[in-house]
Design an enzyme around this catalytic site. Structure first.
Site, PDB file in Angstrom:
ATOM      1  N   TYR A 287       5.277   6.050  -1.651  1.00  0.00           N
ATOM      2  CA  TYR A 287       6.160   6.421  -0.538  1.00  0.00           C
ATOM      3  C   TYR A 287       7.484   5.661  -0.624  1.00  0.00           C
ATOM      4  O   TYR A 287       8.568   6.245  -0.495  1.00  0.00           O
ATOM      5  CB  TYR A 287       5.452   6.121   0.778  1.00  0.00           C
ATOM      6  CG  TYR A 287       6.198   6.519   2.022  1.00  0.00           C
ATOM      7  CD1 TYR A 287       6.216   7.847   2.449  1.00  0.00           C
ATOM      8  CD2 TYR A 287       6.871   5.572   2.790  1.00  0.00           C
ATOM      9  CE1 TYR A 287       6.893   8.219   3.609  1.00  0.00           C
ATOM     10  CE2 TYR A 287       7.543   5.934   3.945  1.00  0.00           C
ATOM     11  CZ  TYR A 287       7.549   7.255   4.354  1.00  0.00           C
ATOM     12  OH  TYR A 287       8.219   7.612   5.491  1.00  0.00           O
TER      13      TYR A 287
ATOM     14  N   PRO B 137      15.019   6.047   9.205  1.00  0.00           N
ATOM     15  CA  PRO B 137      14.333   5.620  10.429  1.00  0.00           C
ATOM     16  C   PRO B 137      13.457   4.402  10.168  1.00  0.00           C
ATOM     17  O   PRO B 137      12.908   4.216   9.068  1.00  0.00           O
ATOM     18  CB  PRO B 137      13.460   6.825  10.803  1.00  0.00           C
ATOM     19  CG  PRO B 137      14.029   7.972  10.021  1.00  0.00           C
ATOM     20  CD  PRO B 137      14.583   7.381   8.775  1.00  0.00           C
TER      21      PRO B 137
ATOM     22  N   TYR C 280      10.274   2.122  12.393  1.00  0.00           N
ATOM     23  CA  TYR C 280       9.019   2.528  13.038  1.00  0.00           C
ATOM     24  C   TYR C 280       9.352   3.322  14.296  1.00  0.00           C
ATOM     25  O   TYR C 280       9.989   2.823  15.215  1.00  0.00           O
ATOM     26  CB  TYR C 280       8.178   1.301  13.374  1.00  0.00           C
ATOM     27  CG  TYR C 280       7.694   0.571  12.143  1.00  0.00           C
ATOM     28  CD1 TYR C 280       6.734   1.141  11.311  1.00  0.00           C
ATOM     29  CD2 TYR C 280       8.197  -0.689  11.803  1.00  0.00           C
ATOM     30  CE1 TYR C 280       6.291   0.484  10.171  1.00  0.00           C
ATOM     31  CE2 TYR C 280       7.765  -1.351  10.667  1.00  0.00           C
ATOM     32  CZ  TYR C 280       6.803  -0.757   9.849  1.00  0.00           C
ATOM     33  OH  TYR C 280       6.372  -1.408   8.717  1.00  0.00           O
TER      34      TYR C 280
ATOM     35  N   GLY D 150       0.795  -1.220   0.000  1.00  0.00           N
ATOM     36  CA  GLY D 150       0.000   0.000   0.000  1.00  0.00           C
ATOM     37  C   GLY D 150       0.825   1.265   0.000  1.00  0.00           C
ATOM     38  O   GLY D 150       0.277   2.362   0.117  1.00  0.00           O
TER      39      GLY D 150
END
Length: 271
Positions: A169, A209, A211, A165
């Site tokens: 990004y 980074p 999570y 999904g």
């Protein structure tokens, strides 16, 4: 020193006399980066996209925490080349120089490939990748004239692993790796050609980074967060200050031999 301690008052002088521009610098990881740079003596220009009240509140809190540091806030659309160039010019005009650019601003518009429309793809690429190029291009010109500078891209572990999904990004964040390495090579080449070298040089690096515990995760159900933690070898989410600490390390003069590198801060999620 704990992460929370570092987000407080001045702790060092690695960046004393420097000016840093952090896009998306008034909240989340960006705000932690702004504070971390200030904790090492930098004056900070923080970019934001729309919430002027929140940006002004950030500036007030920043001044209360770091009364000996200057802070300005700059509103702009990072997806606009014109806004990117204007913001860099504003920072230089108001602070007199720009030593560190942190390309942190980013957005998500999540849909599967089958459901993604053109606007979803274009907007995320424009903000997360093209914006970093426009900002870096403008900052690099200033840095080359001065003979020194630091550019740090905030990518994401999703750029390394992909994510269901998140094709837009992931593509943008992965694209930052190519941007980082090419800018690093070109900056070094142009600086050598100019003969304007002072030992500090111009470096370009990326931080990815994993999570991280920011407000972006506040709406995620605890059961889902438990699933995320289970995938991370260190068994926990990252703290924004842990990302910020790597950024201020890369921004320091003493890191002048590090360029074109990708630094993972992800608890071992991708290794």
């Amino acid at each position: 020193m704990t992460a929370t301690q570092e987000s407080g008052t001045r702790t060092g002088d690695k960046l004393l006399g420097k000016v840093a521009f952090v896009t998306g610098g008034t909240r989340g990881i960006g705000a932690a980066i702004s504070r971390s740079l200030a904790s090492q003596g930098a004056d900070v220009a923080a970019g934001y996209s729309g919430n002027q009240q929140a940006a002004e509140k950030f500036a007030q809190d920043f001044t209360a925490t770091f009364p000996d540091r200057d802070v300005t806030v700059h509103r702009g659309d990072i997806g606009s080349a014109e806004d990117c160039r204007r913001c860099v010019a504003e920072v230089v005009e108001q602070h007199g120089r720009l030593d560190v650019l942190v390309n942190n601003a980013g957005i998500t518009v999540d849909r599967t490939v089958a459901k993604m429309v053109d606007a979803d793809w274009s907007r995320v690429i424009d903000v997360n990748l093209s914006g970093a190029f426009y900002l870096s291009q403008a900052a690099l010109k200033h840095m080359l004239e001065r003979g020194s500078g630091r550019i740090v891209m905030i990518s994401s572990v999703i750029g390394e692993t992909g994510g269901i999904g998140q094709v837009n990004y992931a593509s943008a964040k992965s694209g930052l790796f190519g941007l980082t390495k090419t800018l690093a090579r070109e900056a070094a080449m142009q600086l050598q050609r100019s003969g304007n070298t002072n030992g500090i040089g111009i470096t370009v690096n990326a931080v990815t980074p994993g999570y991280t515990a920011t407000e972006m995760l506040d709406a995620v159900p605890e059961k889902v967060l438990d699933g995320l933690r289970a995938k991370i070898p260190l068994g926990r989410l990252g703290q924004p200050e842990e990302v910020a600490r790597v950024v201020h390390f890369l921004a320091a003069d003493a890191s002048s031999y590090i360029t074109g590198q990708v630094w993972g801060v992800n608890g071992g999620l991708d290794m």
